[in-house]
Design an enzyme around this catalytic site. Structure first.
Site, short mmCIF file in Angstrom:
data_model
loop_
_atom_site.label_atom_id
_atom_site.label_comp_id
_atom_site.label_asym_id
_atom_site.label_seq_id
_atom_site.Cartn_x
_atom_site.Cartn_y
_atom_site.Cartn_z
N CYS A 133 0.83 -1.20 0.00
CA CYS A 133 0.00 0.00 0.00
C CYS A 133 0.87 1.26 0.00
O CYS A 133 1.42 1.64 1.04
CB CYS A 133 -0.91 -0.04 1.23
SG CYS A 133 -1.92 1.42 1.44
N CYS A 136 -0.35 4.06 2.27
CA CYS A 136 -0.09 3.81 3.69
C CYS A 136 1.39 4.03 4.03
O CYS A 136 1.72 4.60 5.05
CB CYS A 136 -0.43 2.37 4.07
SG CYS A 136 -2.04 1.82 3.51
N ASP A 137 2.28 3.54 3.17
CA ASP A 137 3.68 3.41 3.58
C ASP A 137 4.67 4.26 2.79
O ASP A 137 5.85 4.31 3.14
CB ASP A 137 4.11 1.94 3.47
CG ASP A 137 3.30 1.05 4.41
OD1 ASP A 137 2.88 1.56 5.47
OD2 ASP A 137 3.10 -0.13 4.10
C1 LIG Z 1 0.39 -4.30 5.43
C2 LIG Z 1 -0.75 -3.32 5.38
C3 LIG Z 1 -0.57 -2.04 5.89
C4 LIG Z 1 -1.61 -1.13 5.86
N1 LIG Z 1 -1.40 0.10 6.38
C5 LIG Z 1 -2.42 1.00 6.42
C6 LIG Z 1 -2.24 2.29 6.99
O1 LIG Z 1 -1.16 2.64 7.44
N2 LIG Z 1 -3.32 3.12 7.02
C7 LIG Z 1 -4.54 2.76 6.49
O2 LIG Z 1 -5.47 3.55 6.57
N3 LIG Z 1 -4.72 1.56 5.91
C8 LIG Z 1 -3.70 0.68 5.87
N4 LIG Z 1 -3.88 -0.54 5.27
C9 LIG Z 1 -5.18 -0.84 4.65
C10 LIG Z 1 -6.18 -1.26 5.74
O3 LIG Z 1 -5.60 -2.28 6.50
C11 LIG Z 1 -7.49 -1.73 5.14
O4 LIG Z 1 -8.00 -0.75 4.27
C12 LIG Z 1 -8.52 -2.01 6.24
O5 LIG Z 1 -8.01 -2.93 7.17
C13 LIG Z 1 -9.82 -2.56 5.65
O6 LIG Z 1 -10.68 -2.81 6.70
P1 LIG Z 1 -11.86 -3.88 6.58
O7 LIG Z 1 -12.51 -3.90 7.90
O8 LIG Z 1 -12.69 -3.60 5.39
O9 LIG Z 1 -11.16 -5.27 6.26
P2 LIG Z 1 -9.99 -6.09 6.97
O10 LIG Z 1 -9.12 -5.26 7.80
O11 LIG Z 1 -9.38 -6.88 5.86
O12 LIG Z 1 -10.77 -7.08 7.92
C14 LIG Z 1 -11.60 -8.09 7.43
C15 LIG Z 1 -11.80 -9.10 8.52
O13 LIG Z 1 -12.79 -10.06 8.12
C16 LIG Z 1 -12.36 -11.33 8.52
N5 LIG Z 1 -13.05 -12.36 7.76
C17 LIG Z 1 -13.01 -12.57 6.42
N6 LIG Z 1 -13.75 -13.65 6.10
C18 LIG Z 1 -14.27 -14.11 7.28
C19 LIG Z 1 -15.09 -15.21 7.63
N7 LIG Z 1 -15.56 -16.06 6.70
N8 LIG Z 1 -15.41 -15.41 8.94
C20 LIG Z 1 -14.96 -14.56 9.89
N9 LIG Z 1 -14.16 -13.49 9.62
C21 LIG Z 1 -13.83 -13.29 8.33
C22 LIG Z 1 -10.87 -11.28 8.23
O14 LIG Z 1 -10.21 -12.33 8.87
C23 LIG Z 1 -10.54 -9.93 8.84
O15 LIG Z 1 -10.38 -10.04 10.22
C24 LIG Z 1 -2.85 -1.48 5.29
C25 LIG Z 1 -3.04 -2.76 4.76
C26 LIG Z 1 -2.00 -3.68 4.80
C27 LIG Z 1 -2.20 -5.07 4.24
#
Ligand SMILES: Cc1cc2nc3c(=O)[nH]c(=O)nc-3n(C[C@H](O)[C@H](O)[C@H](O)COP(=O)(O)OP(=O)(O)OC[C@H]3O[C@@H](n4cnc5c(N)ncnc54)[C@H](O)[C@@H]3O)c2cc1C
Length: 327
Positions: A133, A136-137
């Site tokens: 990302c 992000c980084d």
């Molecule tokens: C390495 C990295 C660094 C990042 N750094 C930043 C940053 O500095 N700032 C920023 O704003 N964004 C950052 N991001 C992006 C950010 O992490 C995502 O945009 C954000 O986490 C998305 O949130 P979400 O809740 O939609 O999904 P996610 O965080 O992906 O969470 C989804 C959740 O659903 C769960 N899940 C999926 N399927 C199932 C199932 N069948 N049963 C139960 N649970 C399930 C997953 O296990 C997970 O826990 C980064 C991403 C990465 C990979």
């Protein structure tokens, strides 16, 4: 039966849980058995989440969100959803444990997964020079030499964006021509900080505490070489986690769950979606959190419009005594 089940425990899921909890809906959050907390559990410093001027560690932010959701009555279950039945008024969610939970509404907040290269050093050095990302980084790579892997629009966009910080940005692509649109390619070609390395795949990320370079393999003659780098951005695509809803919910051409306009409403009543699983563009913690808010409010409004007898089943309220005509 419950009023709300939230699947996923990233910023979208926990924010939905905070709002649903404060609305008295006692949400169940199925958080995942091994990946509770979502993508931010995999990263170190978060500097762009409002309210934390000094920045904070990804896992710390997610534990705070969980604590806040639980404070308002959310129940967090460390289990996976293995199947869902979303038709009808009562939705059924089957867990990895075999238990079946029922609810009047379901919020999908299952996120999306960045595609990995699957090579030595990639996971180990994630957050230590390896990133998926640029937004992000990128800031952490001021005046550094870095590379972007990929040949599509997002790779061009990331590379161009990263030239704001880095001294040099290599674009490493496995074939001799890019997949990106002409306009995105041209923008990258015009940027003299970007150098293209064609017909090369990254086969290893090297470094002990942090990434110091990559091993490249030539896809034409098979020869290998090393390239010293301070960071590697992997931009080879992203897969929204939608396997549970195939055949039940409409998807967009990008593979995300389709929602109605700015709402979280899917094609099925009582089923909502939030966060990266509906977002092909922004994919940030704060946008996911905002989207979780929308889903909780949409679920709350939907529940408010349901017949009382159905709601009573979910809230555990005793059914009203039948009114009998007095003699
Ligand atoms: C390495 C990295 C660094 C990042 N750094 C930043 C940053 O500095 N700032 C920023 O704003 N964004 C950052 N991001 C992006 C950010 O992490 C995502 O945009 C954000 O986490 C998305 O949130 P979400 O809740 O939609 O999904 P996610 O965080 O992906 O969470 C989804 C959740 O659903 C769960 N899940 C999926 N399927 C199932 C199932 N069948 N049963 C139960 N649970 C399930 C997953 O296990 C997970 O826990 C980064 C991403 C990465 C990979």
């Amino acid at each position: 039966m419950r009023q709300v089940i939230i699947i996923g425990s990233g910023p979208a899921g926990y924010t939905a849980a905070i709002y649903a909890g404060r609305a008295g809906l006692k949400p169940l959050v199925v958080a995942s058995s091994v990946e509770a907390g979502g993508e931010l559990m995999k990263t170190t410093e978060i500097e762009n989440f409002p309210g934390f001027p000094e920045g904070l560690q990804g896992p710390d932010l997610m534990f705070k969100m969980q604590e806040q959701a639980e404070r308002f009555g959310a129940e967090v279950l460390l289990d996976d959803v293995v199947s869902v039945d979303l038709e009808g008024d009562v939705k059924r969610v089957t867990l990895g444990s075999g238990d079946v939970e029922e609810a009047l509404t379901v919020i999908f907040a299952t996120g999306s997964a960045y595609r990995k290269l699957g090579i030595e050093g990639e996971e180990r050095l994630s957050g230590r020079g390896v990133s998926w990302c640029a937004t992000c980084d990128g800031f952490f790579f001021k005046e550094k030499n870095i590379a972007v892997v990929g040949g599509g629009d997002s790779a061009m966009e990331e590379a161009t964006f990263l030239t704001r910080f880095a001294t040099k940005v290599y674009v490493i692509h496995r074939s001799e021509s890019l997949r990106a649109s002409k306009i995105m390619q041209q923008r990258a070609f015009d940027n003299d900080k970007i150098e293209f390395l064609y017909n090369k795949t990254v086969t290893e990320v090297v470094g002990d505490e942090k990434a110091t370079g990559v091993v490249l393999t030539d896809t034409v003659d098979g020869s290998t070489s090393t390239l010293d780098l301070d960071g590697l951005f992997i931009a080879i695509g992203n897969d929204p986690r939608v396997h549970l809803v195939h055949g039940q919910l409409d998807l967009t051409s990008a593979g995300t769950i389709a929602v109605d306009g700015r709402s979280s409403k899917t094609n099925l009543t009582g089923v909502f979606a939030a966060g990266d699983v509906i977002d092909d563009t922004y994919r940030q913690a704060i946008t996911a959190a905002g989207s979780g808010t929308v889903a909780a409010l949409d679920a709350e409004h939907y529940l408010a419009g349901l017949p009382k007898d159905l709601l009573d089943q979910a809230t555990g309220a005793a059914p009203a005594e039948p009114v009998t005509a007095s003699a």
